[in-house]
Motif scaffolding. Sequence first.
Motif, PDB file in Angstrom:
ATOM      1  N   ASN A 149       0.849  -1.183   0.000  1.00 44.64           N
ATOM      2  CA  ASN A 149       0.000   0.000   0.000  1.00 44.64           C
ATOM      3  C   ASN A 149       0.890   1.240   0.000  1.00 44.64           C
ATOM      4  O   ASN A 149       1.643   1.481   0.935  1.00 44.64           O
ATOM      5  CB  ASN A 149      -0.892  -0.019   1.246  1.00 44.64           C
ATOM      6  N   ARG A 151      -0.068   4.249   0.120  1.00 43.93           N
ATOM      7  CA  ARG A 151      -0.834   5.352   0.707  1.00 43.93           C
ATOM      8  C   ARG A 151      -1.289   6.313  -0.395  1.00 43.93           C
ATOM      9  O   ARG A 151      -2.056   5.945  -1.265  1.00 43.93           O
ATOM     10  CB  ARG A 151      -0.045   6.050   1.809  1.00 43.93           C
ATOM     11  N   ASP A 152      -0.774   7.540  -0.416  1.00 43.10           N
ATOM     12  CA  ASP A 152      -1.285   8.551  -1.346  1.00 43.10           C
ATOM     13  C   ASP A 152      -0.376   8.785  -2.553  1.00 43.10           C
ATOM     14  O   ASP A 152      -0.520   9.801  -3.247  1.00 43.10           O
ATOM     15  CB  ASP A 152      -1.501   9.879  -0.606  1.00 43.10           C
ATOM     16  N   SER A 163      -4.222  -2.808   7.575  1.00 38.54           N
ATOM     17  CA  SER A 163      -4.636  -2.293   8.881  1.00 38.54           C
ATOM     18  C   SER A 163      -5.910  -2.992   9.359  1.00 38.54           C
ATOM     19  O   SER A 163      -6.034  -3.366  10.531  1.00 38.54           O
ATOM     20  CB  SER A 163      -4.858  -0.776   8.792  1.00 38.54           C
ATOM     21  N   THR A 190       5.591   0.075   4.229  1.00 33.15           N
ATOM     22  CA  THR A 190       4.282   0.661   4.526  1.00 33.15           C
ATOM     23  C   THR A 190       3.287  -0.419   4.908  1.00 33.15           C
ATOM     24  O   THR A 190       2.444  -0.218   5.800  1.00 33.15           O
ATOM     25  CB  THR A 190       3.763   1.460   3.315  1.00 33.15           C
ATOM     26  N   LEU A 194       1.240  -0.353   8.394  1.00 33.45           N
ATOM     27  CA  LEU A 194      -0.222  -0.403   8.452  1.00 33.45           C
ATOM     28  C   LEU A 194      -0.706  -1.553   9.328  1.00 33.45           C
ATOM     29  O   LEU A 194      -1.683  -1.410  10.066  1.00 33.45           O
ATOM     30  CB  LEU A 194      -0.795  -0.531   7.045  1.00 33.45           C
ATOM     31  N   HIS A 317      -6.102   3.257  -6.946  1.00 31.25           N
ATOM     32  CA  HIS A 317      -5.735   2.576  -5.709  1.00 31.25           C
ATOM     33  C   HIS A 317      -6.833   1.569  -5.374  1.00 31.25           C
ATOM     34  O   HIS A 317      -7.966   1.964  -5.076  1.00 31.25           O
ATOM     35  CB  HIS A 317      -5.581   3.579  -4.558  1.00 31.25           C
TER      36      HIS A 317
END
Length: 334
Positions: A149, A151-152, A163, A190, A194, A317
Amino acid sequence: MKSVTLKDVAKAAGVSYATVSRALSGSPQIGSDTRERIIKLCDEMGYTTNYVARSMVMKKTDLIGLVVPSIDNQFMSELAYYAEMSARSHGYNIMLCNSGPDLKQEKTVVKLLLGRQVDGILIVPQSPKTYENIRAYTDQVPTVFLSENLRDQPQSYVAADNSRGTYIGTKYLYELGHRDILYFGRRHTTTHQLRAEGYMKACQELGLQQRFVNSEFSRSSIANGYEMARELFSKPIDYTAIFASTDSNALGILKAADELHIDIPGRLSLIGFDNITATGLPRIDLTTIEQPKRDMAVQAVDMLRDKIENGTQGYVHQILLPTLIKRGTCKELD
């Protein structure tokens, strides 16, 4: 040693070069009997298509590069298997590369794939630094990140909700009566950050103390999990459950516990993450969080094909939900 060419096949078959070419391409101008005779002769003579020459003409190699940190990790090998099966079903072949724990090697294999003119790249990144490390190269070819992942980051990826996975696993242990739950893992990527966050969120909501054993190893493996568990078990066991950040670590814990006669689940409950094939074996029977590996691989290949075949721009995503797999290594407390 001399390669067999279309001209060699044409000479042996007593037909023209063009006839052989049309037979192999499935042209309706060639009768079925002639086609079958030529295909059989190609097989007998050991003729193989010159894909390099073909790609120069077609401007397409039908090759997808797949980069993973380590194929000897069972999760990675299963993910690679599903990616290859999906790619093959759509007429693509996979060129598999191991990046190892070295960012330089990761960049090297990506450069190799570009040099081989792959149509696109699937990559399981080895660290949060991967994206910037290879960005100059992935900007040149359709690329989808897999399993991690980001993220952004403005890059397409498919990953599980890591998560969420540790959150539901921690809540499951709580429902079994566990109040002292040790989280056993690493935070080098990451993904693992998470997973730790999901555990911490559940602990916070449930009023539990957060307890960590942080790995200094750059990758998860049975051997590393075993080494960490031997050190952990040399100290007093003042917890009732362990949440291992990967199944590989959990298998290492099981091995250490067996050697030290620590009963699982009698003395300690244990839960892993990934649901690799080995965890379902009868004498292991590990409770775990399943990443939907097949769906992840299929969706990543589809996303990459869309970029290759349709020239789709932008990024997507895709986060898939994990599932709790209840087996025999978790026990309800009295």
